[in-house]
Design an enzyme around this catalytic site. Structure first.
Site, PDB file in Angstrom:
ATOM      1  N   LYS A 285    -114.229  61.496  23.438  1.00 53.33           N
ATOM      2  CA  LYS A 285    -114.469  62.821  24.023  1.00 53.33           C
ATOM      3  C   LYS A 285    -113.882  63.843  23.045  1.00 53.33           C
ATOM      4  CE  LYS A 285    -113.395  65.003  28.554  1.00 53.33           C
ATOM      5  NZ  LYS A 285    -112.730  64.765  29.847  1.00 53.33           N
TER       6      LYS A 285
ATOM      7  N   SER B 267    -115.777  65.760  33.664  1.00 46.99           N
ATOM      8  CA  SER B 267    -116.066  66.444  32.418  1.00 46.99           C
ATOM      9  C   SER B 267    -116.425  65.518  31.260  1.00 46.99           C
ATOM     10  CB  SER B 267    -114.873  67.311  32.013  1.00 46.99           C
ATOM     11  OG  SER B 267    -113.731  66.501  31.806  1.00 46.99           O
TER      12      SER B 267
ATOM     13  N   SER C 143    -112.506  63.132  35.932  1.00 51.45           N
ATOM     14  CA  SER C 143    -113.423  63.287  34.798  1.00 51.45           C
ATOM     15  C   SER C 143    -113.822  62.021  34.066  1.00 51.45           C
ATOM     16  CB  SER C 143    -112.854  64.278  33.797  1.00 51.45           C
ATOM     17  OG  SER C 143    -113.147  65.570  34.247  1.00 51.45           O
TER      18      SER C 143
HETATM   19  N1  GLN Z   1    -113.876  68.234  37.830  1.00 49.90           N
HETATM   20  C1  GLN Z   1    -112.447  68.418  37.888  1.00 49.90           C
HETATM   21  C2  GLN Z   1    -112.089  69.800  37.417  1.00 49.90           C
HETATM   22  O1  GLN Z   1    -112.957  70.512  37.020  1.00 49.90           O
HETATM   23  C3  GLN Z   1    -111.763  67.365  37.108  1.00 49.90           C
HETATM   24  C4  GLN Z   1    -111.757  67.606  35.660  1.00 49.90           C
HETATM   25  C5  GLN Z   1    -111.061  66.547  34.890  1.00 49.90           C
HETATM   26  O2  GLN Z   1    -110.722  65.486  35.434  1.00 49.90           O
HETATM   27  N2  GLN Z   1    -110.820  66.836  33.652  1.00 49.90           N
HETATM   28  O3  GLN Z   1    -110.949  70.171  37.433  1.00 49.90           O
END
Ligand code: GLN
Length: 476
Positions: free
Chosen positions: A77, A152, A176
């Site tokens: 990532k 994400s 994410s």
């Molecule tokens: N979707 C969650 C957020 O936007 C989790 C994001 C993540 O785990 N990086 O905070």
């Protein structure tokens, strides 16, 4: 869609000289080029990857004993620092930032012979559930190009499912890793907080951030975790590995005497019926294989999302304050003075979601509101931690869906941040409590992948991977 051999076999083939590391890297780069339309990748590391592969092949020819991931390509990532490569976290503000050092996770994978071939797309700074918050582009779901891959780590999930590499790395602050695994149909592992070093990974919410693998099978995920896990002097929150490690034993877990609690708060009538029925059928298979299934309740779980969206932005607002146009990435060359430089860099460098989180986070931490929001959320976080601890006195594992929905349409939730946040309702609590959780594929609902989430107590990562492996076998 993916046809890579298990990682152990790939590495054994390279070590034995049956396969050239250079060919594995070429294969990965060719797959990336072939599937460019999915926009899973921000940048490839062609030259460095090829030259690393060449060195590995030479070492093999010279009889050198290589590591457990010899010549195996992987994708990180783009919030992982890879030495000498641009690391953007998919944000405009970090464009042009070249990593001066390398994340511990990448360092450990490379030490075992793995080769990073590309950086995957994400929601900018990992804020999001769909990759639509990427400042660059949205990744498409490999099962349906009109849908999101989750986020994400959506680029990492799509990459693995498209077969661009045998595994990818993600970060999981509120889901994410697990959400993209669920939406794209692969395995995503979120370890116990502190098991994998956060050093060299762009910080989001430091008390919630975890690092883990996405792969097509549990065995591969477990091996990658084993390589990355353990104490790191560069991250004081890291913990020691399980002395037995995380590589799975050949003997699958015997479910006799194992108790699994189905989380009632996640299996309500509001859950979409096809998802519910896939999860129920997995439960039936576990029961038939000897597991004792009980219904359990964690009454504060429905508050998890509200708690998360106070604490996470608070930590985000603090972590993003370092992007001031002076130290990292882009800057405003014609700024009139320092303040002008700060404001103009941030105005254009941060996207709408980063700005939203900075504002919410600053607000909940401000004097006068701190007690009402931040402190209250911390109190409820402790309650959630205690409820997990109490339920794990009764059951060995928890089970539920990973998400209340399957992959949604691109654009469907972009105008409504609260609707977007709901995608995380079943994942955030594991981060709040620091417990390990995994999403594994569990059938399809209207042709789209469903994720099954398994959760274990802190430090029970090995046990959790064993259950996941057994469940994967029962569901295949
Ligand atoms: N979707 C969650 C957020 O936007 C989790 C994001 C993540 O785990 N990086 O905070």
């Amino acid at each position: 869609m993916s046809a890579w051999k298990p990682i152990t076999q790939l590495a054994a083939d390279v070590q034995a000289g049956r396969t050239k590391a250079v060919d594995l890297v070429e294969r990965s780069l060719a797959a990336i080029a072939e599937h460019e339309e999915y926009k899973a990748i921000i940048a490839t590391l062609n030259e460095t990857a090829k030259s690393r592969a060449k060195v590995i092949d030479e070492q093999v020819a010279n009889g050198v004993k290589l590591g457990r991931l010899a010549g195996v390509p992987f994708i990180a990532k783009d919030n992982f620092l890879v030495f000498g490569a641009e690391t953007t976290a998919a944000s405009n503000i970090l464009r042009g930032f070249t990593a001066p050092y390398q994340s511990t996770a990448i360092e450990r994978l490379e030490a075992e012979g793995a080769i990073c071939v590309a950086k995957a797309n994400l929601d900018a700074f990992a804020h999001g559930s769909s990759t639509e918050n990427s400042d660059f582009f949205t990744t498409l779901n490999p099962h349906d190009k009109t849908r999101v891959p989750g986020g994400s780590s959506g680029g990492s999930g799509a990459a693995v499912v498209l077969g661009l590499a045998p595994f990818a790395l993600g970060s999981d602050t509120g889901g994410s890793i697990r959400l993209p695994a669920s939406f794209t149909g692969c395995v995503g592992y979120k370890p116990t907080y502190g098991l994998v070093s956060r050093s060299g990974v762009v910080a989001m919410g430091s008390s919630l951030d975890t690092i883990g693998p996405l792969a097509m099978g549990v065995e591969d995920a477990a091996l990658v975790l084993d390589v990355m896990a353990g104490k790191d002097p560069l991250d004081s929150t890291t913990i020691a590995k399980d002395p037995a490690g995380y590589v799975l034993p050949t003997q699958a877990l015997d479910l006799t005497g194992v108790t699994i609690g189905v989380i009632q708060e996640y299996m309500t009538d509001a859950l979409s019926p096809p998802i519910k029925s896939e999860v129920e059928s997995a439960v039936a298979k576990l029961r038939a294989a000897g597991a004792k299934i009980t219904q359990v309740s964690l009454p504060s779980l429905p508050l998890g999302l509200a708690v998360y969206y106070v604490l996470c932005p608070a930590e985000v607002s603090s972590n993003l304050s370092r992007y001031d146009g002076q130290r990292y990435g882009s800057f405003t060359a014609d700024a009139q003075n320092l303040f002008d430089s700060y404001t103009r860099t941030r105005e254009t460098g941060f996207g709408a979601e980063a700005k939203r989180r900075i504002m919410v986070g600053t607000y909940v931490l401000s004097s006068g509101y701190y007690d009402a929001y931040y402190k209250k959320a911390q109190t409820v976080r402790t309650k959630i931690i205690n409820e997990f601890a109490a339920v794990f006195n009764k059951v060995d594992y928890l089970l539920g869906p990973t998400a209340p929905m399957t992959a949604f349409k691109i654009g469907e939730n972009t105008t409504d941040p609260l609707q977007m946040y709901l995608a995380d309702i079943m994942t955030v609590s594991a981060n709040l409590a620091g417990v390990p959780a995994i999403s594994i594929p569990c059938g399809l609902a209207s042709g789209l992948p469903v994720g099954l989430q398994l959760i274990a107590p802190q430090h029970a990562d090995r046990k959790l991977l064993q259950l996941a492996q057994k469940t994967e076998e029962l569901l295949s």
